[in-house]
Design a protein around this motif. Structure first.
Motif, PDB file in Angstrom:
ATOM      1  N   SER A 258       1.741  25.867   8.872  1.00 33.39           N
ATOM      2  CA  SER A 258       1.596  26.731  10.308  1.00 33.39           C
ATOM      3  C   SER A 258       0.044  26.939  10.693  1.00 33.39           C
ATOM      4  O   SER A 258      -0.577  27.331   9.651  1.00 33.39           O
ATOM      5  CB  SER A 258       2.409  27.776  10.407  1.00 33.39           C
ATOM      6  N   TRP A 259      -0.268  26.790  11.916  1.00 40.06           N
ATOM      7  CA  TRP A 259      -1.491  27.254  12.385  1.00 40.06           C
ATOM      8  C   TRP A 259      -1.737  28.633  12.470  1.00 40.06           C
ATOM      9  O   TRP A 259      -0.767  29.406  12.785  1.00 40.06           O
ATOM     10  CB  TRP A 259      -1.690  26.690  13.738  1.00 40.06           C
ATOM     11  N   THR A 262      -7.895  29.910  14.706  1.00 37.04           N
ATOM     12  CA  THR A 262      -9.254  28.986  15.177  1.00 37.04           C
ATOM     13  C   THR A 262     -10.356  29.903  15.209  1.00 37.04           C
ATOM     14  O   THR A 262     -10.538  30.809  15.818  1.00 37.04           O
ATOM     15  CB  THR A 262      -9.088  28.167  16.174  1.00 37.04           C
ATOM     16  N   ILE A 293      -9.047  25.456   5.725  1.00 38.60           N
ATOM     17  CA  ILE A 293      -9.750  25.429   7.024  1.00 38.60           C
ATOM     18  C   ILE A 293     -10.088  23.918   7.284  1.00 38.60           C
ATOM     19  O   ILE A 293     -10.700  23.226   6.408  1.00 38.60           O
ATOM     20  CB  ILE A 293     -10.724  26.483   7.130  1.00 38.60           C
ATOM     21  N   ASN A 294     -10.215  23.740   8.498  1.00 40.84           N
ATOM     22  CA  ASN A 294     -10.660  22.264   8.962  1.00 40.84           C
ATOM     23  C   ASN A 294     -12.131  22.392   9.268  1.00 40.84           C
ATOM     24  O   ASN A 294     -12.386  23.232  10.253  1.00 40.84           O
ATOM     25  CB  ASN A 294      -9.893  21.766  10.384  1.00 40.84           C
ATOM     26  N   SER A 297     -13.015  21.588  13.180  1.00 41.12           N
ATOM     27  CA  SER A 297     -12.192  22.387  14.497  1.00 41.12           C
ATOM     28  C   SER A 297     -12.386  23.662  14.266  1.00 41.12           C
ATOM     29  O   SER A 297     -12.438  24.671  14.981  1.00 41.12           O
ATOM     30  CB  SER A 297     -10.931  22.019  14.712  1.00 41.12           C
ATOM     31  N   GLU A 299      -9.924  25.230  12.423  1.00 45.74           N
ATOM     32  CA  GLU A 299      -8.585  25.990  12.378  1.00 45.74           C
ATOM     33  C   GLU A 299      -8.391  26.232  10.952  1.00 45.74           C
ATOM     34  O   GLU A 299      -8.293  25.365  10.080  1.00 45.74           O
ATOM     35  CB  GLU A 299      -7.685  24.913  12.936  1.00 45.74           C
ATOM     36  N   HIS A 301      -5.103  26.842   8.379  1.00 47.65           N
ATOM     37  CA  HIS A 301      -3.555  26.452   8.297  1.00 47.65           C
ATOM     38  C   HIS A 301      -3.221  27.181   7.050  1.00 47.65           C
ATOM     39  O   HIS A 301      -3.737  27.560   6.041  1.00 47.65           O
ATOM     40  CB  HIS A 301      -3.320  25.091   8.375  1.00 47.65           C
TER      41      HIS A 301
END
Length: 864
Positions: A258-259, A262, A293-294, A297, A299, A301
């Protein structure tokens, strides 16, 4: 298995004794220390000597060592009194980063019961080396970076504490950088790379250094990682975060992947210098396992499941680095929100299966409860059935005792099934039930009884004479026979001792009190007697269950209540009306919502039965709801009844099913003219009929004739008689003009039938005219009733459309009501102009009409 269960029960009882004996133990504690990883069986200390006890006393009093965490870390040699290690101790596993690491334990002696407190300090040894979680650290540095600039490096992790923990960082020899150590508020050391000499991208575009972390052990341990430095072209703008601290709340049952949030940073540079990458900084192993972490981006998760009972929050440092190597740091605070995912736990410490019937407040069971959740999810309510003669009593912390409330009667009930229900206050509520069976042992508490009826009291009389003159006999003095109150079949009296008995069951609802006389007579000659009046008051028993008046539950169509979706919280849906045939507190009723299609949407007021909305309605709420309401009296034991309510959520009323405003207004304006016309015609017809009747009555009074039959009888034996008939005419006077001539009298006599026929004809015509007026009024009323029953709308025959519901006779009231509804022109399904009931009766002449143009109407309803 039996041996294991016996050992487990002994351990539980021992733990109970430990908890109960802590208050008796002295404040003094014996202190011992041992290094971690010491071999099993190693000597810790002589517990008998330190406590001043003899070695023989240890065996005779069954000495044992009990740890607070119920783990067998230590063992006691009863022959020598030595305290030995039972297992290898790992300080990091037992205490983590807590220092000092103290294990609390007690020595328990029996006969008599005695407790001694002791503590074991586990000393840390240097058994862990510093370790970098990343094997390589990449740092991008612009060639224009000024001397003295510091760069944050990933810190090492060392599980040891004290002097054995991480103490220093070093960097491999080079001509550009040196290491600076920064102390944080939490006591940790963080390395920073400091630029000592300017970089030149053309001369050396990349550097590889070795970062070494050293602890303070003897000998010291170390860990290394590679630091890869890339020298970039000039970049004069570093990334900037929108905020330094990000805070987010996440439910502990959030699915993996799940996110979460950001993270965003901005860089004013263009090209590669403006591209930002995101990484975790100083992140522990738990953080890296739980979140990801992306890098592009930003984001964040979820990688693994959260558990509030283990970790309540995470503090994550996030670094944003642009293409030129400049970086900025922010903090992400992730707070884990507890959900009610742990049911309460019940542990029985002691249980008595059989109790005597003649004793009260007997301890039946001792148990403890706990819930691993927090807040309301961890708050616990413990209860048993209301009708049982037992009650729960809180004792110490989370311990409860189950105690008998009063002396029991085995002859009434010999066995009780007790269900202990432990419920938390979370949403949804979780509960755990434990069933106990308690038997009541018999006691010889009943003498032989040959009485054929129930003893309700006694009367007693004294006589100061002696012998037979003092022997008193008793008898009933019943009032005259009353078919509604047959006292002879209700009570009887023992002639010798005056004891009164009820011959049959009494019903308080039929008979609240009655009285009779008792006669006491001696056996003297002559017998003397005395009388007394006895009044019996019948006490009400809770033998009538509540009866629901509304809504009716007679097997007919279910009662459906309509609720608009725009209703506010506290909107009155309906009211449950119930009565109880008993009196006093036996008739006090309380209402409770047992079951609902969607818990939390509706609520029932406990004292008046009003069903109201508990919150605002939403589009996600189901259209149909079924509510089960329990009505319970306050008797002992309480009796109850249940009623099912059906609630339908509607959006509003459609425009085609409402009458046009012009037609409704025209009908409203035409109604008074019709009423006035009908009243005028009925008045004229009634006046004409009354005049005819008065005329006939006057004629009959003036032409009154009387016929007399006179009997003449003598006084002989046998008597003889004769009769004669007399005709008497009543006139206004005796003058000649008032006496008719024989011919005129005959003519008038012949004219009388014509007058009668004329009167009959006129009366018939008037009656026919009056009946016609009444029929006309009835037809008008019937037509208007049909129009009102259809709502004044052009509704097609057959079932209603899917969005409409027929509520005739099934709503809040038990009768059908019709309403005339007019809307503002062009309002569609918006706001009602006015709403008034149409009653099946004539409107009064003085009643004020509410017209369409009058804004001061009585009620205004708005539906969306």
């Amino acid at each position: 298995e039996t041996h294991g269960e016996l050992a487990l029960r002994k351990r539980q009882v021992l733990i109970l004794f430990v908890l109960l004996g802590l208050s008796q133990a002295g404040p003094e504690s014996v202190l011992y220390s041992v290094a971690e990883e010491t071999e099993v069986g190693s000597f810790v200390g002589n517990l008998a000597r330190d406590l001043g006890l003899g070695v023989e006393e240890l065996s005779s009093r069954e000495a044992r060592v009990v740890s607070d965490d119920n783990e067998k870390h230590l063992q006691l040699d009863l022959l020598t009194g030595d305290l030995l290690l039972n297992e290898k101790l790992d300080r990091e596993e037992l205490c983590g980063s807590t220092e000092p690491c103290v294990l609390h334990f007690q020595m328990v002696l029996e006969n008599p019961l005695q407790f001694f407190r002791a503590e074991l300090h586990v000393k840390d040894i240097n058994d862990h080396s510093p370790m970098f979680l990343d094997k390589q650290i990449l740092i991008k540095i612009s060639e224009s970076t000024s001397i003295g600039t510091t760069f944050l490096l990933e810190s090492a992790q060392d599980l040891d504490v004290g002097t054995n923990s991480l103490q220093n960082y070093t960097i491999s020899p080079n001509s550009h950088f040196y290491i600076k150590i920064r102390d944080s508020s939490d006591g940790k050391l963080y390395p920073e790379l400091v630029l000592d000499r300017a970089l030149d991208h053309e001369e050396e575009p990349e550097l590889t250094l070795t970062l070494t972390a050293l602890d303070g052990g003897s000998p010291p341990r170390s860990g290394t990682t590679l630091v890869l430095i890339k020298v970039l072209d000039i970049n004069d703008n570093a990334p900037q975060f929108a905020q330094k601290l990000y805070e987010v709340h996440v439910l502990e049952d959030t699915p993996i992947g799940s996110w979460i949030i950001t993270i965003f940073a901005n860089d004013l540079d263009a090209g590669n210098y403006g591209k930002i990458s995101y990484t975790f900084l100083h992140a522990s192993e738990d953080i890296r396992k739980t979140f990801e972490i992306n890098p592009i981006s930003g984001e964040v998760h979820l990688r693994s499941c959260l558990d509030f009972e283990v970790i309540q929050f995470y503090t994550i440092s996030i670094q944003a680095t642009d293409g030129g190597g400049l970086s900025e740091e922010c903090t992400l605070l992730v707070k884990v929100i507890d959900i009610n995912d742990n049911p309460p736990e019940v542990t029985i410490s002691s249980f008595t299966k059989s109790i005597p019937e003649n004793a009260s407040e007997i301890l039946v069971a001792l148990f403890s409860v706990r819930d691993q959740d927090a807040g309301d999810n961890g708050r616990i309510v413990c209860s048993i059935q209301d009708e049982l003669p037992f009650f729960l009593k809180p004792t110490f912390k989370n311990f409860f005792t189950l105690v008998s409330e009063k002396a029991l009667d085995r002859e009434t009930k010999s066995e009780y099934n007790i269900t202990i229900t432990v419920t938390d206050l979370g949403t949804p509520r979780l509960k755990t039930q434990l069933n106990l069976t308690v038997t009541v042992s018999d006691v010889n508490d009943n003498a032989p009884n040959n009485s054929p009826a129930l003893h309700i009291g006694s009367v007693s009389a004294t006589d100061r004479d002696a012998g037979a003159n003092a022997q008193v006999t008793y008898s009933l003095l019943l009032p005259p026979h009353d078919p509604h109150l047959p006292l002879a079949s209700l009570v009887s009296i023992n002639a010798d001792n005056g004891q009164l008995f009820a011959l049959r069951a009494l019903d308080y609802e039929a008979l609240q009190a009655f009285e009779f006389g008792v006669r006491a007579a001696d056996r003297g000659s002559p017998a003397l007697s005395s009388q007394a009046l006895v009044r019996v008051l019948v006490v009400d028993d809770n033998d009538n269950a509540p009866f629901v008046l509304y809504p009716l539950q007679n097997g007919s169509a279910p009662c459906t209540e309509l609720v608009p979706r725009a209703a506010e919280a506290g909107y009155l849906v309906t009211k449950v009306v119930a009565v109880d045939g008993d009196s006093g507190q036996n008739a006090w009723l309380s209402y409770q919502l047992l079951k609902a299609t969607e818990p939390g949407l509706f609520g029932v007021w406990a004292h008046n039965g009003e069903v109201r909305t508990a919150r605002l309605l939403s589009e996600r709420d189901a259209v149909k709801h079924r509510l089960l309401v329990l009505v319970k009296d306050n008797g002992e034991p309480p009796l109850s009844a249940s009623v099912t309510l059906h609630v339908l959520l509607v959006d509003g009323f459609s425009q085609p099913y409402l009458p046009l405003p012009d037609v409704a207004a025209a009908e409203a304006r035409a109604d008074p003219l019709t009423v006035y016309l009908v009243i005028a015609l009925a008045s004229v017809s009634s006046l004409f009929l009354v005049s005819v009747l008065v005329f006939v009555a006057v004629r009959l009074c003036r032409r009154s004739r009387h016929r007399l039959l006179v009997l003449v009888k003598d006084n002989g034996e046998p008597p003889l008689s004769a009769s004669v008939t007399l005709h008497v005419l009543l006139v206004d006077g005796f003058s000649q003009p008032y006496l008719p001539l024989p011919d005129v009298a005959a003519a008038e006599a012949r004219a009388d039938p014509l007058t009668v026929y004329l009167v009959i004809a006129l009366a018939s015509v008037s009656s026919l005219f009056l009946v016609s007026v009444l029929v006309f009024v009835a037809v008008r009323l019937c037509r208007r009733s049909r129009a009102a029953s259809g709502g004044g709308c052009a509704v097609p025959e057959g079932p209603f459309a899917g969005h409409l519901v027929d509520v005739s006779g099934t709503g809040t009231l038990s009768h059908s009501y019709q309403y005339e509804v007019c809307l503002r022109g062009g309002s569609g399904t918006g706001e009602f102009k006015f709403l008034k009931p149409i009653l099946p009766s004539f409107l009064g002449l003085g009643e004020e009409r509410i017209s369409e143009g009058n804004p001061n109407f009585r009620d205004n309803f708005e539906f969306n």
